[in-house]
Design a protein around this motif. Structure first.
Motif, mmCIF file in Angstrom:
data_model
loop_
_atom_site.group_PDB
_atom_site.id
_atom_site.type_symbol
_atom_site.label_atom_id
_atom_site.label_comp_id
_atom_site.label_asym_id
_atom_site.label_seq_id
_atom_site.Cartn_x
_atom_site.Cartn_y
_atom_site.Cartn_z
ATOM 1 N N ILE A 16 0.586 -15.990 42.678
ATOM 2 C CA ILE A 16 1.344 -17.133 43.166
ATOM 3 C C ILE A 16 0.914 -17.362 44.612
ATOM 4 O O ILE A 16 0.611 -16.411 45.327
ATOM 5 C CB ILE A 16 2.867 -16.892 43.056
ATOM 6 N N GLY A 17 0.826 -18.622 45.026
ATOM 7 C CA GLY A 17 0.385 -18.902 46.387
ATOM 8 C C GLY A 17 0.893 -20.235 46.879
ATOM 9 O O GLY A 17 1.488 -21.016 46.132
ATOM 10 N N THR A 18 0.644 -20.480 48.144
ATOM 11 C CA THR A 18 1.059 -21.733 48.758
ATOM 12 C C THR A 18 0.121 -22.061 49.917
ATOM 13 O O THR A 18 -0.577 -21.189 50.432
ATOM 14 C CB THR A 18 2.516 -21.646 49.267
ATOM 15 N N GLY A 38 -2.627 -20.692 54.401
ATOM 16 C CA GLY A 38 -2.449 -20.451 52.975
ATOM 17 C C GLY A 38 -2.180 -18.977 52.726
ATOM 18 O O GLY A 38 -2.599 -18.113 53.492
ATOM 19 N N ALA A 39 -1.473 -18.689 51.642
ATOM 20 C CA ALA A 39 -1.163 -17.304 51.294
ATOM 21 C C ALA A 39 -1.096 -17.183 49.785
ATOM 22 O O ALA A 39 -0.806 -18.147 49.081
ATOM 23 C CB ALA A 39 0.165 -16.882 51.914
ATOM 24 N N ARG A 40 -1.376 -15.973 49.302
ATOM 25 C CA ARG A 40 -1.232 -15.686 47.884
ATOM 26 C C ARG A 40 -0.866 -14.227 47.697
ATOM 27 O O ARG A 40 -1.144 -13.387 48.548
ATOM 28 C CB ARG A 40 -2.492 -16.015 47.112
ATOM 29 N N THR A 41 -0.225 -13.949 46.579
ATOM 30 C CA THR A 41 0.140 -12.583 46.238
ATOM 31 C C THR A 41 0.171 -12.456 44.727
ATOM 32 O O THR A 41 0.273 -13.446 44.006
ATOM 33 C CB THR A 41 1.492 -12.184 46.866
ATOM 34 N N SER A 42 0.113 -11.248 44.259
ATOM 35 C CA SER A 42 0.142 -10.975 42.827
ATOM 36 C C SER A 42 1.583 -10.912 42.333
ATOM 37 O O SER A 42 2.478 -10.462 43.046
ATOM 38 C CB SER A 42 -0.564 -9.643 42.549
ATOM 39 N N THR A 43 1.795 -11.352 41.116
ATOM 40 C CA THR A 43 3.109 -11.223 40.505
ATOM 41 C C THR A 43 3.248 -9.888 39.769
ATOM 42 O O THR A 43 4.323 -9.573 39.283
ATOM 43 C CB THR A 43 3.376 -12.381 39.526
ATOM 44 N N GLN A 44 2.170 -9.125 39.704
ATOM 45 C CA GLN A 44 2.164 -7.801 39.086
ATOM 46 C C GLN A 44 2.079 -6.761 40.196
ATOM 47 O O GLN A 44 1.198 -6.835 41.045
ATOM 48 C CB GLN A 44 0.949 -7.648 38.166
ATOM 49 N N SER A 45 2.957 -5.795 40.209
ATOM 50 C CA SER A 45 2.986 -4.823 41.307
ATOM 51 C C SER A 45 1.738 -3.944 41.358
ATOM 52 O O SER A 45 1.336 -3.498 42.421
ATOM 53 C CB SER A 45 4.236 -3.953 41.212
ATOM 54 N N GLU A 46 1.085 -3.675 40.237
ATOM 55 C CA GLU A 46 -0.095 -2.816 40.239
ATOM 56 C C GLU A 46 -1.395 -3.572 40.534
ATOM 57 O O GLU A 46 -2.441 -2.976 40.696
ATOM 58 C CB GLU A 46 -0.229 -2.069 38.902
ATOM 59 N N LYS A 47 -1.338 -4.869 40.615
ATOM 60 C CA LYS A 47 -2.538 -5.675 40.903
ATOM 61 C C LYS A 47 -2.870 -5.629 42.390
ATOM 62 O O LYS A 47 -2.202 -4.978 43.170
ATOM 63 C CB LYS A 47 -2.299 -7.138 40.476
ATOM 64 N N GLU A 48 -3.918 -6.392 42.781
ATOM 65 C CA GLU A 48 -4.364 -6.418 44.180
ATOM 66 C C GLU A 48 -3.257 -6.900 45.117
ATOM 67 O O GLU A 48 -2.336 -7.576 44.709
ATOM 68 C CB GLU A 48 -5.592 -7.309 44.321
ATOM 69 N N GLY A 50 -1.639 -8.950 48.458
ATOM 70 C CA GLY A 50 -1.666 -10.344 48.854
ATOM 71 C C GLY A 50 -2.656 -10.599 49.979
ATOM 72 O O GLY A 50 -3.262 -9.684 50.533
ATOM 73 N N ALA A 51 -2.820 -11.865 50.316
ATOM 74 C CA ALA A 51 -3.732 -12.262 51.392
ATOM 75 C C ALA A 51 -3.169 -13.499 52.074
ATOM 76 O O ALA A 51 -2.426 -14.273 51.479
ATOM 77 C CB ALA A 51 -5.118 -12.550 50.837
ATOM 78 N N VAL A 52 -3.536 -13.673 53.326
ATOM 79 C CA VAL A 52 -3.128 -14.840 54.091
ATOM 80 C C VAL A 52 -4.340 -15.351 54.856
ATOM 81 O O VAL A 52 -5.216 -14.579 55.242
ATOM 82 C CB VAL A 52 -1.936 -14.521 55.036
ATOM 83 N N GLY A 53 -4.422 -16.659 55.039
ATOM 84 C CA GLY A 53 -5.568 -17.229 55.747
ATOM 85 C C GLY A 53 -5.160 -18.430 56.583
ATOM 86 O O GLY A 53 -4.129 -19.064 56.343
ATOM 87 N N PHE A 54 -5.993 -18.737 57.568
ATOM 88 C CA PHE A 54 -5.768 -19.872 58.457
ATOM 89 C C PHE A 54 -7.089 -20.615 58.620
ATOM 90 O O PHE A 54 -8.130 -19.993 58.800
ATOM 91 C CB PHE A 54 -5.267 -19.397 59.829
ATOM 92 N N GLY A 55 -7.046 -21.928 58.550
ATOM 93 C CA GLY A 55 -8.245 -22.743 58.748
ATOM 94 C C GLY A 55 -7.951 -23.891 59.693
ATOM 95 O O GLY A 55 -6.806 -24.351 59.807
ATOM 96 N N ALA A 56 -8.976 -24.349 60.387
ATOM 97 C CA ALA A 56 -8.825 -25.470 61.311
ATOM 98 C C ALA A 56 -10.078 -26.323 61.279
ATOM 99 O O ALA A 56 -11.183 -25.829 61.047
ATOM 100 C CB ALA A 56 -8.569 -24.979 62.729
ATOM 101 N N ARG A 57 -9.908 -27.623 61.496
ATOM 102 C CA ARG A 57 -11.028 -28.560 61.562
ATOM 103 C C ARG A 57 -10.774 -29.533 62.712
ATOM 104 O O ARG A 57 -9.678 -30.075 62.856
ATOM 105 C CB ARG A 57 -11.161 -29.349 60.277
ATOM 106 N N TYR A 58 -11.809 -29.722 63.525
ATOM 107 C CA TYR A 58 -11.791 -30.775 64.537
ATOM 108 C C TYR A 58 -12.867 -31.769 64.124
ATOM 109 O O TYR A 58 -13.999 -31.380 63.814
ATOM 110 C CB TYR A 58 -12.083 -30.237 65.937
ATOM 111 N N GLN A 59 -12.510 -33.038 64.097
ATOM 112 C CA GLN A 59 -13.424 -34.084 63.645
ATOM 113 C C GLN A 59 -13.362 -35.252 64.613
ATOM 114 O O GLN A 59 -12.271 -35.666 65.006
ATOM 115 C CB GLN A 59 -12.979 -34.505 62.244
#
Length: 92
Positions: A16-18, A38-48, A50-59
């Protein structure tokens, strides 16, 4: 963050992520600053873990047909991931 390799992990089974982003217009509409988290995590406790990330763009529009873009991201997992990219576009 979709322009880079998959910074938050490859497997999408049982996860699950957002993501949340914000766009600011600077100097009228000629330049933009876009940030995303953005972030994601597993819904299963034995799985990998979670992770979180940040991105930026200047245009920025340069003249009538040119756009300069600068992208970056950082994401936290076991090994972590980061990147920086620049692009010069000519639009006809």
């Amino acid at each position: 963050m979709g322009r880079y390799r998959i910074p938050l992990g490859q497997s999408i089974d049982d996860t699950i992520g957002t993501a949340l982003g914000y766009q600011m217009f600077l100097d009228g509409i000629d330049s933009q600053l876009i940030s995303e988290v953005g972030a994601r995590t597993s819904t299963q406790s034995e799985k990998e873990k979670g992770a979180v990330g940040f991105g930026a763009r200047y245009q920025r529009i340069i003249g009538r047909y040119h756009v300069q873009r600068l992208d970056s991201f950082v994401a936290g997992r076991e090994r972590g991931a980061y990147g920086l990219r620049t692009e010069w576009m000519v639009k006809f």
